[in-house]
Motif scaffolding. Structure first.
Motif, mmCIF file in Angstrom:
data_model
loop_
_atom_site.group_PDB
_atom_site.id
_atom_site.type_symbol
_atom_site.label_atom_id
_atom_site.label_comp_id
_atom_site.label_asym_id
_atom_site.label_seq_id
_atom_site.Cartn_x
_atom_site.Cartn_y
_atom_site.Cartn_z
ATOM 1 N N TRP A 48 0.817 -1.591 -0.075
ATOM 2 C CA TRP A 48 0.360 -0.171 -0.190
ATOM 3 C C TRP A 48 0.877 1.478 0.702
ATOM 4 C CZ3 TRP A 48 -0.987 4.730 2.695
ATOM 5 C CH2 TRP A 48 -2.005 4.477 2.615
ATOM 6 N N PRO A 49 0.186 2.466 -0.891
ATOM 7 C CA PRO A 49 -0.757 2.646 -1.621
ATOM 8 C C PRO A 49 -0.856 2.106 -2.176
ATOM 9 C CG PRO A 49 0.861 4.381 -1.542
ATOM 10 C CD PRO A 49 1.629 3.930 -0.941
ATOM 11 N N ARG A 50 -2.038 1.025 -3.427
ATOM 12 C CA ARG A 50 -1.687 0.470 -4.799
ATOM 13 C C ARG A 50 -0.960 1.484 -5.393
ATOM 14 N NH1 ARG A 50 -3.788 -2.821 -2.779
ATOM 15 N NH2 ARG A 50 -5.660 -3.816 -2.554
ATOM 16 N N ALA A 51 -0.233 1.600 -7.101
ATOM 17 C CA ALA A 51 -0.167 2.080 -7.867
ATOM 18 C C ALA A 51 -0.617 2.860 -8.271
ATOM 19 C CB ALA A 51 1.324 0.637 -8.753
ATOM 20 N N GLN A 52 -0.695 3.723 -8.933
ATOM 21 C CA GLN A 52 -1.310 4.448 -9.753
ATOM 22 C C GLN A 52 -1.777 3.399 -11.296
ATOM 23 O OE1 GLN A 52 -0.050 8.316 -11.163
ATOM 24 N NE2 GLN A 52 -2.032 9.012 -12.167
ATOM 25 N N GLY A 53 -3.578 3.168 -11.772
ATOM 26 C CA GLY A 53 -4.122 2.733 -13.266
ATOM 27 C C GLY A 53 -3.846 1.053 -12.365
ATOM 28 N N ASP A 54 -3.523 0.688 -11.023
ATOM 29 C CA ASP A 54 -3.612 -1.024 -10.511
ATOM 30 C C ASP A 54 -4.091 -1.149 -9.680
ATOM 31 O OD1 ASP A 54 -2.584 -3.192 -11.027
ATOM 32 O OD2 ASP A 54 -0.535 -3.549 -10.269
ATOM 33 N N PRO A 55 -6.037 -0.397 -9.678
ATOM 34 C CA PRO A 55 -6.391 -0.414 -8.305
ATOM 35 C C PRO A 55 -6.477 -1.974 -7.804
ATOM 36 C CG PRO A 55 -7.684 -0.559 -10.650
ATOM 37 C CD PRO A 55 -6.401 -0.067 -10.477
ATOM 38 N N ARG A 56 -6.592 -3.184 -8.297
ATOM 39 C CA ARG A 56 -6.454 -4.393 -8.213
ATOM 40 C C ARG A 56 -5.288 -4.468 -6.852
ATOM 41 N NH1 ARG A 56 -9.049 -8.041 -10.016
ATOM 42 N NH2 ARG A 56 -7.996 -8.004 -12.030
ATOM 43 N N ASN A 57 -4.328 -4.309 -8.047
ATOM 44 C CA ASN A 57 -2.832 -4.305 -7.481
ATOM 45 C C ASN A 57 -2.425 -5.535 -7.801
ATOM 46 O OD1 ASN A 57 -0.703 -2.915 -6.123
ATOM 47 N ND2 ASN A 57 -0.670 -3.529 -4.455
ATOM 48 N N VAL A 58 -2.986 -6.184 -9.001
ATOM 49 C CA VAL A 58 -2.918 -7.066 -10.307
ATOM 50 C C VAL A 58 -1.437 -7.269 -10.776
ATOM 51 C CG1 VAL A 58 -5.064 -8.019 -9.703
ATOM 52 C CG2 VAL A 58 -4.591 -6.781 -12.093
ATOM 53 N N LEU A 59 -1.642 -5.799 -11.535
ATOM 54 C CA LEU A 59 -0.288 -5.688 -12.465
ATOM 55 C C LEU A 59 1.230 -5.933 -11.584
ATOM 56 C CD1 LEU A 59 -2.062 -2.872 -14.691
ATOM 57 C CD2 LEU A 59 -1.654 -5.229 -15.244
ATOM 58 N N THR A 60 0.909 -4.590 -10.134
ATOM 59 C CA THR A 60 2.254 -5.133 -9.773
ATOM 60 C C THR A 60 1.973 -6.391 -9.066
ATOM 61 O OG1 THR A 60 2.382 -3.287 -8.284
ATOM 62 C CG2 THR A 60 3.268 -4.487 -7.159
ATOM 63 N N GLU A 61 1.232 -7.082 -8.579
ATOM 64 C CA GLU A 61 1.317 -8.621 -8.001
ATOM 65 C C GLU A 61 1.996 -9.443 -9.478
ATOM 66 O OE1 GLU A 61 -2.150 -10.988 -7.383
ATOM 67 O OE2 GLU A 61 -1.698 -11.765 -9.286
ATOM 68 N N ALA A 62 1.595 -8.955 -10.526
ATOM 69 C CA ALA A 62 1.916 -9.945 -11.769
ATOM 70 C C ALA A 62 3.968 -9.853 -11.696
ATOM 71 C CB ALA A 62 1.551 -9.582 -13.339
ATOM 72 N N GLU A 63 4.265 -9.120 -11.935
ATOM 73 C CA GLU A 63 6.113 -8.102 -12.045
ATOM 74 C C GLU A 63 6.140 -9.167 -10.750
ATOM 75 O OE1 GLU A 63 7.114 -7.168 -14.597
ATOM 76 O OE2 GLU A 63 5.035 -6.600 -15.172
ATOM 77 N N ASN A 64 6.124 -9.264 -9.649
ATOM 78 C CA ASN A 64 6.280 -9.326 -8.751
ATOM 79 C C ASN A 64 7.124 -10.559 -9.020
ATOM 80 O OD1 ASN A 64 6.893 -6.839 -6.987
ATOM 81 N ND2 ASN A 64 5.164 -7.140 -6.516
#
Length: 182
Positions: A48-64
């Motif tokens: 938190w906070p979530r990345a701008q443009g990724d409200p469900r954090n799924v793009l960040t999750e995928a990159e991780n």
């Protein structure tokens, strides 16, 4: 899994036993001498906070997950075994892109009463907000997931220990000791 290069994705709503089965499936792969890597999706998007443009954090999750998978792959071939939620074709495609392979998706289910009891056992008094959030959503998510065409196998976990569920997954997906896969 080695035969077709696929991974395994344990799909399901909250409280069905995905994380517990994940651990036991890893034990089952190890006992059979099968290379694997475990991924509990929850730990790849908890920030938190979530990345701008990724409200469900799924793009960040995928990159991780992609970064960790690259490290695991560097040391040798293995089967990714993932616990999380695939609720749409978009979710399925995102995870398959992360791992660069087809995922064999196993939907774990549990009755509302069993899921609720498991959720209540997971959260202590200091985590009431998290418990309330999951209790308010687990039945709706379960009903959405059961209609997913991507689920290759559906297992009811109400009366099975996590180790028994792992054993069923291992054998039903033909991830047997001979190294074959279906």
């Amino acid at each position: 899994m080695d035969g077709d290069g696929a991974g395994i994705f344990l799909n399901g709503s909250y409280g069905v036993g995905k994380s517990a089965v994940l651990d036991h499936l890893g034990d089952r792969f190890a006992a059979a001498g099968r290379p694997f890597s475990l991924f509990d999706v929850d730990w790849f998007h908890r920030s938190w906070p979530r990345a701008q443009g990724d409200p469900r954090n799924v793009l960040t999750e995928a990159e991780n997950m992609r970064a960790v998978w690259a490290n695991y792959e560097r040391v040798g071939p293995r089967t990714p075994i993932v616990a999380g939620v695939i609720a749409s074709e978009e979710d399925r495609a995102r995870y398959e892109t992360v791992f660069g392979r087809r995922l064999r998706i196993v939907l774990l289910t549990a009755s509302p009463a069993v899921s609720e009891a498991r959720l209540r056992g997971r959260y202590d008094e200091g985590r009431q907000a998290a418990l309330d959030w999951h209790l308010a959503r687990h039945e709706q998510l379960a009903s959405e997931l059961v209609s997913g065409r991507w689920n290759e196998l559906i297992l009811d976990t109400d009366h099975l220990a996590p180790a028994d569920v792992a054993e069923v997954v291992f054998h039903r997906l033909d991830v047997g000791p001979t190294g074959t896969s279906g």
